[in-house]
Design an enzyme around this catalytic site. Structure first.
Site, PDB file in Angstrom:
ATOM      1  N   ASP A 107       0.864  -1.170   0.000  1.00  0.00           N
ATOM      2  CA  ASP A 107       0.000   0.000   0.000  1.00  0.00           C
ATOM      3  C   ASP A 107       0.907   1.228   0.000  1.00  0.00           C
ATOM      4  OD1 ASP A 107      -2.031   1.797   0.254  1.00  0.00           O
ATOM      5  OD2 ASP A 107      -2.741   1.089   2.186  1.00  0.00           O
ATOM      6  N   SER A 108       0.430   2.303  -0.553  1.00  0.00           N
ATOM      7  CA  SER A 108       1.260   3.494  -0.732  1.00  0.00           C
ATOM      8  C   SER A 108       1.443   4.301   0.539  1.00  0.00           C
ATOM      9  CB  SER A 108       0.621   4.404  -1.779  1.00  0.00           C
ATOM     10  OG  SER A 108      -0.621   4.886  -1.284  1.00  0.00           O
ATOM     11  N   PHE A 111      -3.856   5.152   2.725  1.00  0.00           N
ATOM     12  CA  PHE A 111      -4.940   4.788   3.634  1.00  0.00           C
ATOM     13  C   PHE A 111      -4.778   5.440   4.998  1.00  0.00           C
ATOM     14  CE2 PHE A 111      -6.769   1.894   6.876  1.00  0.00           C
ATOM     15  CZ  PHE A 111      -8.103   2.032   6.517  1.00  0.00           C
ATOM     16  N   ASP A 161      -2.576   7.977  -3.255  1.00  0.00           N
ATOM     17  CA  ASP A 161      -3.855   8.572  -3.646  1.00  0.00           C
ATOM     18  C   ASP A 161      -4.402   9.386  -2.488  1.00  0.00           C
ATOM     19  OD1 ASP A 161      -4.151   6.240  -2.177  1.00  0.00           O
ATOM     20  OD2 ASP A 161      -6.056   5.692  -3.069  1.00  0.00           O
ATOM     21  N   ASP A 282      -7.854  -7.695  -0.189  1.00  0.00           N
ATOM     22  CA  ASP A 282      -7.019  -7.786   1.001  1.00  0.00           C
ATOM     23  C   ASP A 282      -7.778  -7.245   2.192  1.00  0.00           C
ATOM     24  OD1 ASP A 282      -5.665  -4.982   2.147  1.00  0.00           O
ATOM     25  OD2 ASP A 282      -6.502  -4.807   0.135  1.00  0.00           O
ATOM     26  N   CYS A 320     -11.892 -29.241   6.735  1.00  0.00           N
ATOM     27  CA  CYS A 320     -10.935 -28.203   6.355  1.00  0.00           C
ATOM     28  C   CYS A 320      -9.573 -28.843   6.095  1.00  0.00           C
ATOM     29  CB  CYS A 320     -10.827 -27.161   7.467  1.00  0.00           C
ATOM     30  SG  CYS A 320      -9.549 -25.920   7.200  1.00  0.00           S
ATOM     31  N   CYS A 322      -6.628 -27.250   6.219  1.00  0.00           N
ATOM     32  CA  CYS A 322      -5.494 -26.521   6.787  1.00  0.00           C
ATOM     33  C   CYS A 322      -4.707 -27.417   7.735  1.00  0.00           C
ATOM     34  CB  CYS A 322      -5.967 -25.253   7.483  1.00  0.00           C
ATOM     35  SG  CYS A 322      -6.533 -25.464   9.186  1.00  0.00           S
ATOM     36  N   CYS A 325      -6.482 -28.338  11.099  1.00  0.00           N
ATOM     37  CA  CYS A 325      -7.684 -29.169  11.115  1.00  0.00           C
ATOM     38  C   CYS A 325      -7.459 -30.593  10.621  1.00  0.00           C
ATOM     39  CB  CYS A 325      -8.774 -28.502  10.271  1.00  0.00           C
ATOM     40  SG  CYS A 325      -9.391 -26.941  10.958  1.00  0.00           S
ATOM     41  N   HIS A 358      -5.500 -21.129  10.322  1.00  0.00           N
ATOM     42  CA  HIS A 358      -6.790 -21.632   9.819  1.00  0.00           C
ATOM     43  C   HIS A 358      -7.533 -20.575   9.013  1.00  0.00           C
ATOM     44  CE1 HIS A 358     -10.756 -23.542   9.736  1.00  0.00           C
ATOM     45  NE2 HIS A 358     -11.220 -22.355  10.115  1.00  0.00           N
TER      46      HIS A 358
END
Length: 415
Positions: A107-108, A111, A161, A282, A320, A322, A325, A358
């Site tokens: 990210d620049s 934000f 931005d 994201d 799951c 992962c 799990c 997870h």
């Protein structure tokens, strides 16, 4: 042969990026593609975990790699403050700093105009911050943002931005921010030193004003950056408004460029946004909610601190894949039980660690499932199954999702 739509000309390349459109849903705007970056290929659509300060809180780079993650985020603002540009240059960039051999997006710093608004002042020159660490002044200009991101060495860099929350009441200020973002992109393009190995993405602004968004789309597309982001969302706007912005922008964006909706992380948001034609997302939510003892599952979020899990010896989520799990007799599996996570969730960091693995796995594989469904041209069925699992009572379906999906050909109430 599948009825899935395949492009006659389905590949586009720039100096440090190749985008190959593999398939398009025959009903919605959903796409499956391959994004090849300097540190390897990435299958789209994708959720990108956020490693703000060059680490994903609670797990190692090796464990993140084991989830299947091939593209995660770092934050330019925070890395610019600490460890600082001098250290980044000395170590050879953020990949080496954090021991990550796959792709990074930064990210620049824009934000922080929203999240640290009390510490920031925006002018045409840039953004003046007061450091949250020691109160010292920092000026973040488009040129400095590019310089920092060049030092970080991220595979995808975001332009600086002018960010406002979408619910900002001053329409004149929103237009100023949109037009300034276009001007700042021009400055970022000029200041970018490594276009042969780092990709600069533009960011479309304009709040909830759809005509302003269209105007910004036209300006940004004309700059021909390797990828395009839709910014300024997740600012408290109504979900119907969010969907209208995403749908309006994706309709105007080129087929052969990746489309990134910034700051999106709830599973419903991801699935609907894919249907609207977006590719990349994201958010810190999956990792942050893990630290509060919450597990993301296909049936909703489970608060593992609840007493009902104290004697529950099943996995966090049945089925799951992962490491947490999977049964312990499988290679690389931990075989964690809900009871163990419950026992540790209030007093030990291990619970947050396991839930982070997870939750990241869940988000990545949700997008992997969407991708497989698009390629098989079964995406509408995938969407219906997703919402049916999350909301067993159809009367509980969120109206914003029902409306957005209906606009792209999926009727959630149709069997």
């Amino acid at each position: 042969m599948s009825i899935v739509q395949r492009m006659a000309s389905n590949k586009a390349s720039s100096a440090a990026l190749t985008f190959e459109l593999v398939a398009k849903c025959s009903t919605t705007r959903a796409r499956a593609s391959i994004l090849t970056l300097p540190h390897g290929p990435v299958n789209l659509p994708i959720f990108m975990p956020v490693a703000t300060q060059a680490s994903l809180k609670g797990i190692t780079p090796e464990q993140l790699e084991a989830t299947g993650c091939r593209l995660c985020l770092n934050n330019t603002y925070h890395l610019g403050l600490k460890p600082g540009q001098e250290v980044l240059d000395a170590v050879g960039g953020a990949h080496k700093l954090q021991g990550w051999k796959h792709n990074l997006l930064t990210d620049s710093g824009g934000f922080q105009m929203v999240s640290l608004l009390k510490l920031a002042k925006v002018t045409e020159e840039g953004v003046r911050f007061l450091s949250p660490h020691d109160g010292s002044p920092m000026l973040l200009t488009p040129e400095h943002s590019m310089s920092l991101q060049n030092s970080i060495g991220s595979d995808i860099m975001m332009q600086l931005d002018d960010v406002l929350v979408t619910t900002h009441p001053d329409k004149a200020r929103m237009r100023e921010a949109m037009e300034r973002s276009v001007r700042w992109l021009d400055r970022c393009i000029k200041a970018h030193k490594n276009p042969d190995r780092q990709n600069l993405f533009c960011i479309i602004q304009g709040g909830l004003d759809l005509e302003m968004r269209r105007e910004c789309c036209r300006e940004m597309v004309a700059r021909d950056t390797p990828g395009i982001a839709i910014g300024g969302l997740s600012g408290g706007e109504a979900k119907d408004d969010f969907c209208n912005v995403v749908a309006t922008c994706t309709e105007l964006l080129p087929d052969l460029k990746p489309r990134y909706v910034m700051g999106i992380g709830y599973p419903e948001d991801l699935v609907v946004s894919v249907a609207l034609g977006a590719d990349m997302f994201d958010c810190v939510w999956p990792t942050r909610t893990a630290r509060f003892g919450n597990a993301i599952t296909k049936h909703g979020v489970l608060n593992m601190k609840k007493e009902q899990y104290a004697k529950d010896f099943g996995p966090i989520e049945d089925g799951c894949g992962c490491p947490c799990c999977r049964p312990v007799d499988q290679e690389g599996a931990i075989g964690v039980t809900r009871a163990f996570v419950h026992h540790n969730s209030a007093k030990e960091t291990v619970a947050a660690h396991l839930l982070t693995i997870h939750n990241v796995w869940y988000q990545l594989h949700l997008m992997g499932g969407a991708r497989d469904a698009i390629i098989a041209d079964k995406f509408p069925a995938f969407v219906k199954e997703f919402f049916n699992n999350l909301y067993p009572d159809r009367k509980s379906y969120p109206s914003w999702a029902v409306n957005a999906l209906k606009n792209v050909g999926i009727d959630l109430f149709e069997s």
